[in-house]
Design a protein around this motif. Sequence first.
Motif, PDB file in Angstrom:
ATOM      1  N   THR B  15      23.365  79.028  56.809  1.00 18.11           N
ATOM      2  CA  THR B  15      23.433  77.568  56.693  1.00 18.11           C
ATOM      3  C   THR B  15      22.206  76.963  57.354  1.00 18.11           C
ATOM      4  OG1 THR B  15      25.840  77.624  56.713  1.00 18.11           O
ATOM      5  CG2 THR B  15      24.799  75.525  57.246  1.00 18.11           C
ATOM      6  N   VAL B  16      21.551  76.088  56.634  1.00 15.53           N
ATOM      7  CA  VAL B  16      20.388  75.378  57.185  1.00 15.53           C
ATOM      8  C   VAL B  16      20.695  73.896  57.120  1.00 15.53           C
ATOM      9  CG1 VAL B  16      17.979  74.736  56.793  1.00 15.53           C
ATOM     10  CG2 VAL B  16      18.670  77.125  56.621  1.00 15.53           C
ATOM     11  N   GLU B  17      20.499  73.225  58.261  1.00 17.80           N
ATOM     12  CA  GLU B  17      20.872  71.820  58.331  1.00 17.80           C
ATOM     13  C   GLU B  17      19.703  71.002  58.856  1.00 17.80           C
ATOM     14  OE1 GLU B  17      25.387  71.380  59.310  1.00 17.80           O
ATOM     15  OE2 GLU B  17      24.265  70.235  60.781  1.00 17.80           O
ATOM     16  N   LYS B  26      22.980  69.347  54.646  1.00 21.72           N
ATOM     17  CA  LYS B  26      23.048  70.808  54.538  1.00 21.72           C
ATOM     18  C   LYS B  26      22.177  71.275  53.378  1.00 21.72           C
ATOM     19  CE  LYS B  26      27.191  72.311  56.817  1.00 21.72           C
ATOM     20  NZ  LYS B  26      28.622  72.312  56.789  1.00 21.72           N
ATOM     21  N   ALA B  27      20.977  71.766  53.681  1.00 18.52           N
ATOM     22  CA  ALA B  27      20.084  72.248  52.631  1.00 18.52           C
ATOM     23  C   ALA B  27      20.568  73.596  52.112  1.00 18.52           C
ATOM     24  CB  ALA B  27      18.663  72.357  53.164  1.00 18.52           C
ATOM     25  N   LEU B  28      21.216  74.355  52.993  1.00 17.60           N
ATOM     26  CA  LEU B  28      21.812  75.636  52.596  1.00 17.60           C
ATOM     27  C   LEU B  28      23.223  75.672  53.177  1.00 17.60           C
ATOM     28  CD1 LEU B  28      19.383  78.630  53.169  1.00 17.60           C
ATOM     29  CD2 LEU B  28      20.059  77.595  51.013  1.00 17.60           C
ATOM     30  N   SER B  52      14.149  76.794  47.744  1.00 17.05           N
ATOM     31  CA  SER B  52      12.960  76.976  48.579  1.00 17.05           C
ATOM     32  C   SER B  52      13.341  77.102  50.045  1.00 17.05           C
ATOM     33  CB  SER B  52      11.996  75.800  48.410  1.00 17.05           C
ATOM     34  OG  SER B  52      11.372  75.885  47.160  1.00 17.05           O
ATOM     35  N   THR B  53      14.386  76.367  50.457  1.00 15.95           N
ATOM     36  CA  THR B  53      14.839  76.436  51.848  1.00 15.95           C
ATOM     37  C   THR B  53      15.266  77.852  52.197  1.00 15.95           C
ATOM     38  OG1 THR B  53      15.622  74.179  51.584  1.00 15.95           O
ATOM     39  CG2 THR B  53      16.371  75.365  53.527  1.00 15.95           C
ATOM     40  N   PRO B  63      15.080  75.541  60.098  1.00 16.10           N
ATOM     41  CA  PRO B  63      16.036  75.669  61.214  1.00 16.10           C
ATOM     42  C   PRO B  63      17.384  76.223  60.747  1.00 16.10           C
ATOM     43  CG  PRO B  63      15.894  73.372  60.505  1.00 16.10           C
ATOM     44  CD  PRO B  63      14.915  74.134  59.685  1.00 16.10           C
ATOM     45  N   ILE B  64      17.769  77.358  61.282  1.00 15.46           N
ATOM     46  CA  ILE B  64      19.022  77.995  60.865  1.00 15.46           C
ATOM     47  C   ILE B  64      20.168  77.512  61.749  1.00 15.46           C
ATOM     48  CG2 ILE B  64      20.219  80.213  60.680  1.00 15.46           C
ATOM     49  CD1 ILE B  64      17.337  81.363  60.069  1.00 15.46           C
TER      50      ILE B  64
END
Lengths: 603, 281, 313
Positions: B15-17, B26-28, B52-53, B63-64
Amino acid sequence: MSIADKILDQKPNAPVRTSITQRFFQRKAGVTAFTIFILVVLMALLAPWISPHDPNFVQLANTKAPPSAEHWLGGDSAGRDILSRIIWGARTTLFGAAITIITALAVGVTTGVMAGFFGGLVDRVFSWLSDATQAIPGMIILLVVAAGTRSNFPILMATVGVFMAPGYFRITRSATLAIVNEPYIDAAKVAGLTAPRIIARHVLPGIYAPIIIQTALAAGISMGIQAGLQFLGVGSANTPSWGAMMNEGFRFMLTNPTLLLWPSAALGITIAALATIGSTLAEVVRVRTPVVSETEGEDDKDWDPAQGTGAFAHDKNEAIVRLKNLRVFYQNGDEQKTVVNGISFDVKPGEVLGIVGESGSGKSQTIFSLLNLLPKGGKYVADQIEIAGKNVNEMTGKDRAKILGSQLGYIPQEPMSNLDPTFTIGHQLTEPLRLVFGQSKAEATAKAKALLARVGINDVDRVMKSYPHQISGGMAQRVLIAGAIAGQPSVLLADEPTTALDVTVQAEVLELLRELQQEFGMALILVTHNFGVVADICDRVVVMREGAVVEMGEVEQIFAQPKAQYTQDLIDASLDGTLSRKDLDASETSNVHILKTAGGGQK
Amino acid sequence: MSNVAKPLLSVENLTVEYGPKNNGFKALDKVSVEIAEHECMGIVGESGSGKSTLGRAILGLAPIAEGKILFDGQDITNLKGKPRRDLAKSIQVVFQDPYGSLNPGMTIGDILAEPLTVAGETRQSARQQVADLIDKVHLPANSINRFPNEFSGGQRQRIAIARALVRKPRLIICDEPTSALDLRTQAAVIDLFIELQRETGVAYMFISHDLGVVRRICHNVGVMKRGQLVEHGDADKVTRTPDHPYSRKLLLASPIANPAEQKKRRADWLEMRGLDNAGAM
Amino acid sequence: MTKFIAKRLLAGLILLAAVCMGTFFLAHLAISDPTVALLGSSATPEQQAVLAKELGLDRPLLVQFQAWLSSAITGDLGTSWRNQQPVWDQIVLRVPVTLSVVSFAILISAFVGVVCGLIAGLNPGSTFDKGVKIATVLLFALPGFWISLMLVIWFAVRLRWFPSFGYVSPAVSFGGWIRSITLPAVALALGAIVMIAEQLRNQVIAVSQQDFVRTLRSRGLSNFRVNLHILRNASPAALTVIAVLFASLLSGAIVVEAIFSLPGLGQLTQSAAQIGDIPVLLGITMVSVVFVVIIYVVLDIALGWINPKVRLK
């Protein structure tokens, strides 16, 4: 000798782009200004040897004396030699400016690079400090410092430098930010470079040009401030300075105007030289280098660029647009670059004509020529441009502009950059309706709402009140389509209208274009590089390459039996119905190339 | 081949925020993906899908918030400083923009040698390896002393690929490396990617929005939508007969360079859209 | 919008506090012993000590600052060390002079600068554009005080169109007021004009090349309407320059006031600085920064109005 050895054996070749220094010295203004500045520097450095007299030696007979053989510029109110004081004054001026610039550079550039590179809190703190410094009237602080330090010259000049640091900070920060956002900085991080190394190797070399320009300007400004301080009486009476000389000249300006003239000329010429160096550098740096075009598969060119290409497909009275032998060229200094090389085509009402090609084919330039809206430096000539029965090629600029909106509608490529960010959507749609088509405000608003509803926007009222940044790209493109059809033009010109959109939005927009074109019976000229889009919507196709028509025909014919290998290559490269990787690996044939002509193109 | 091999890279529940913690964008969103040695794994999606993220997170550029990234069994999720820099020998990148990804002030020779000299190799050996690479990616022999602005977009992308290969990595993240290129140039660069993979055995994570490109170059593919992985599987199958409705929508929306087939695809798309709209009511 | 303005005002207050603190400590650092300047070098150490105690200089700096700040907040800026007059009264007497000159200079430079920048930017490479460029280099090269001198020589001494020195209050004679501030204002404005013109010119050229300008033309809009769009998009840069110039014009006013013998803040600053009259200097700094902060807040509101992206974020 292996291939690798051959590569290593290459001699450094002459760079295609002449260096900034070279271009600077090619300009008369640059050379002149630089020479003058060097002379001033030499004068300052050699003052003890070239000055004819002691600058502080008082000779009463020389008081306010006119120029003589012994005193070339005469004497001042105390009987001192003016020329010697000017020469020694240069030393003071340059010394002071040097302190100021070094201080400003040290403070401004260091903080600017850090703010730009690290961002976040570092950026916020330094930016705030910079703004705060700019908000202080510096002269007050300078006078305080002058009073406190009893006019300690180096400290005063360093204080001036602190007040000039924000200028450097802003420039350095934005130059650094521009570089930090480039992918090559990410690539350097991924390559394992440390932050200091990235700054040294990749950031600093990219920001020196604006800093040098700023330095030339800042040096001039600091000399002005310095002279101003000396004029106010700040500084030691024994040190010859231009500002103090000007103060003296001011007092006697009615009786002895030359006392004011000489120091003013010295200061003016020096600062003007610096300003000219700065502005010349700025111009030289701004010169853009041309984009190198692709050369792959260059050898299969099967047309003669000297001849015109393309043809008419319809009868004269059937066609709504007829374009004959269009040439577009760009003038850049003495160089002329032709981007469209004598092409012809026509289109009839209700027909969708695709103009397809790669970058540099001249397809967009063709559209801009039809609109008479070529970018700056672009010009076109044509034997004939007929739109809706009128020969617009012979119209004057004003009449020509009148067919825009009413006969020709234009849909651009990039939805966001084609809406004015400072006006609401409603304003941008109603403005042409009111001013071009003479509708009342209420009529125009009603019509704009109807148009938005027609292009598939649900919450019309909200969108009317929105600014461009508040709506999505797909919605912005619908707004632009609504704007293009507002005047019910007979021809729609669409320049890559779906290229900037996601495929799911692209499908919607293409469907909308098809519906509108059929509903209004418009001719649609659609520029694209995508053969899928061509297959989807076009009746006829013009394939362009490097400013010429490679072939043209009905869409079925072009896909089924293209005449040119180039067209075939483009269709193959679209990768529809391509072998999947699994099949490719299974087949284990040596030829994995997508294009049949590939391989030969590698030179 | 990929199913049996042990994963080279495995991403678990990533998860990438961006923005405020637990309340940001939430990009991921809990994405899990595996890439085997020598494999080309495709990631398709539209803008904002997070494709891309995902690549940037693996490279340590995003940032993870949670989840794990394992490379060759080693946890590289929050690697910083020297251990992260050391990873440069194993994981590399090719970006989309052929104009921004090369420092305009450095010669091609210096650009390609930099990763090697940073790793402590001598200039002499670096130059030798660079010369080999220039030949391998089919750049003109006189490239080494020239600057990026003397090259076309396609050639620049070859330079970027050479830079990614210079330390003989085991995985290259390819972030839309061909989407800024003209059609025929794109074809040639895709050929090069396949050729180099067969020669060196490097694995690719190939991020793209183009199903045709993914079909050509990838063994497996994952489809992303709004930060989530909605479908993944064999590239041949996903690009022809996808299971997930969103993948199907993507496929039907992509126009095909064949008027007759496109007519059918358009009809299917209209039917699907009609059903969607009916379902929404 | 209210929240937007409130935020800007708060930021301005913080800035004001920081600048006052900075000036206070800097002044005490620079003028390490004000009693020497006040009493002259012939004074005995005992006399100096008495004066120091009288002025409260024997207390730690931080305590002195606290004392100054707490009375400054209530509007009491203390008394001058030289003549025991309240600082506030002296400043109030002089603010109209400086503010007249600076505001007039801003008006002139904004009007002329915007007109020149717009015309030059819409016709890059034209004779007018080249003329503006040459004027830019020339005016840049000649410091403001030199220009003031020339203005005095020509328009006051030779042509006698304007007085060469002194200030007339608008309450006394409006015409006289205008005449008395014209030359100083022009002297200040000349440098500002070229900076505004150059910024606007470059920005107009940049905006003209943007895609939306072509699209606006394609809708059939007249040149005049399209130019309005260009001006609106280019104006933030020019406005920012004008605001930043305000602070530097306050600096410039000090020199110009000396040349034209105007009894403004500049003169007060100069005389206070010479003898190290710290309360007066602090008061002037504070008043100046208040003006700058007000200008910045107005600028922010204007920018927000022009560019909705700033306001609505």
